[in-house]
Structure formats: structure tokens, C-alpha cells
Scaffold this active site. Structure first.
Site, PDB file in Angstrom:
ATOM      1  N   SER A   1       0.838  -1.194   0.000  1.00 15.79           N
ATOM      2  CA  SER A   1       0.000   0.000   0.000  1.00 15.79           C
ATOM      3  C   SER A   1       0.875   1.247   0.000  1.00 15.79           C
ATOM      4  O   SER A   1       1.988   1.238   0.539  1.00 15.79           O
ATOM      5  CB  SER A   1      -0.930   0.012   1.225  1.00 15.79           C
ATOM      6  OG  SER A   1      -1.874   1.063   1.143  1.00 15.79           O
ATOM      7  N   ASP A   2       0.374   2.289  -0.613  1.00 22.33           N
ATOM      8  CA  ASP A   2       1.091   3.565  -0.619  1.00 22.33           C
ATOM      9  C   ASP A   2       0.072   4.691  -0.725  1.00 22.33           C
ATOM     10  O   ASP A   2      -1.029   4.497  -1.261  1.00 22.33           O
ATOM     11  CB  ASP A   2       2.072   3.639  -1.794  1.00 22.33           C
ATOM     12  CG  ASP A   2       3.019   4.823  -1.660  1.00 22.33           C
ATOM     13  OD1 ASP A   2       3.976   4.726  -0.846  1.00 22.33           O
ATOM     14  OD2 ASP A   2       2.819   5.841  -2.329  1.00 22.33           O
TER      15      ASP A   2
END
Length: 220
Positions: free
Chosen positions: A67-68
Site C-alpha cells: 500500500s502507498d
């Protein structure tokens, strides 16, 4: 099931723990510098996939979550302030304005080479808070490792006028609604998941066995 969160973020770890399934965390070695001319949602998605792929190199039999998040104010990317003075400046600049967050999610199954991806946008409007309120908030919450200098899951919610998103957990950094959908596509129903003794222990990383999240206690 062997599930790994490719992140050392305590916020993502706390979010994933809400699903009450066993998982581990691992630090992905990824250069997070945006590419020239890259759109913010593309940056977030590329990095989410890259983080999952980096961890999968040493865990080919696991499901890997990457995730970012990229935050924008008036077209400029907001980073983590790191210091009190930078957080003050960031919050003053954000006062009364609208921010955009692009939270990307990737679920990688290395065994079959499948990666599911999504980007969940969040539109956030800040309140017209005072300088004194900024100082008081920062002393209480110390959000110096948060993009935008505010913890929406904590006292930072008092700085926010409103937000629009299909998944409120995307604002914190891990879109759980989309993630549960992706896990279901891999045969993991978080509502009925019972696991096995093997799953409960998982495969702790030698560098930090504390990263293992144990099975939830059925009695509480």
C-alpha cells in the site's frame, strides 16, 4: 494462509489487525521517489505494487499486501513533516483548504503471478483552525510521521471539516473495504476464516519476530 503486510507503518498494521486474521509485517526496500511527470495516483499504485513485489522475493508462497499513499495540496505533494516546525508550517498552509489523498492497494499472489490493484481517492476539507489550536494539537498527537501532519484516526479529526471517500480507512492508509474484496478473490473470507495451527504461527522474520500478529483469541 500466510499473509504479509509489506509495510512497517504502525497505522497500516493497526488497520489490518481489525480484520482479525493472522499476518506478519515486513519492510520493503523500495525507492519511493516519484518519476518525472508521474501522476500522483500512478505514483501511489506503482509503489504499492513495488512494495509487494519486494517482499515477495523472499516469500514466494505468501499473499503480500502493498500500500502507498500520496497527499496533494494545490497540486503539490505533501510529505511527512518529521519535525514540529515543519508540521506547524504544513498545517498553516492546509488551513481551510482542500486536500486530495490517493491511497493505492496491491494484493500479490506470487504463486500464480496475480496482482490485484486499486486506488481509493479521498477528498479532505480542513477547518479554519487557529495557530494556538495547531500548537495544542501537535503537542498532544505528535503526528510528525504522517503526511499532512494530522492523524485522522486520533485527535487530528478535530482539524477536519469533512471528507469524501468510498472507504474511510483509505485516509489512514489501508483501504480495508477493497482489501477484504481482494482477499475474498484469493479464497480468504475474513468473516468465516478460522485458520490452522500453522497459520497461527506463520513464518516470523528472523530480524524481528515481534512483527508476527497472532491468531485472535476466539473468546475475546
Amino acid at each position: 494462509m500466510h499473509l504479509i503486510l509489506a509495510s512497517t507503518s504502525p497505522y497500516r498494521r493497526e488497520l489490518l489487525a481489525r480484520l482479525k486474521i493472522p499476518f506478519e509485517t515486513a519492510a520493503p526496500c523500495v525507492d519511493e521517489t516519484p518519476l518525472p511527470g508521474e501522476r500522483p495516483d500512478d505514483t501511489a499504485l506503482r509503489l504499492a505494487v513495488a512494495k509487494a513485489q519486494a517482499v515477495a522475493e523472499h516469500n514466494p508462497d505468501a499473499l503480500i499486501i502493498g500500500s502507498d499513499q500520496v497527499a496533494l495540496l494545490e497540486g503539490e505533494q505533501l510529505g511527512k513533516p518529521g519535525t514540529h516546525d515543519k508540521a506547524v508550517a504544513q498545517l498553516k498552509r492546509m488551513r481551510g483548504k482542500t486536500l486530495e489523498f490517493h491511497t493505492a492497494l496491491a494484493l500479490l499472489n506470487p504463486r500464480i503471478g496475480r496482482v490485484q490493484t486499486a486506488v481509493v481517492p479521498v477528498r479532505l476539507v480542513m477547518r479554519h483552525y487557529t495557530d494556538a489550536q495547531i500548537e495544542a494539537y501537535l503537542r498532544k498527537d505528535a503526528p510528525y510521521n504522517c503526511c499532512g501532519s494530522a492523524k485522522s484516526e486520533s485527535l487530528g479529526i478535530a482539524l477536519i471539516a469533512r471528507y469524501e471517500t468510498e472507504d474511510p480507512t483509505a485516509l489512514v492508509g489501508l483501504p480495508l473495504i477493497k482489501l477484504t474484496e481482494m482477499l475474498a478473490n484469493e479464497g480468504v473470507d475474513v468473516l468465516t476464516y478460522r485458520g490452522t495451527d500453522h497459520d497461527a504461527g506463520g513464518k516470523p522474520h528472523a530480524s524481528d519476530a515481534r512483527n508476527v500478529i497472532p491468531h485472535p483469541n476466539p473468546s475475546g
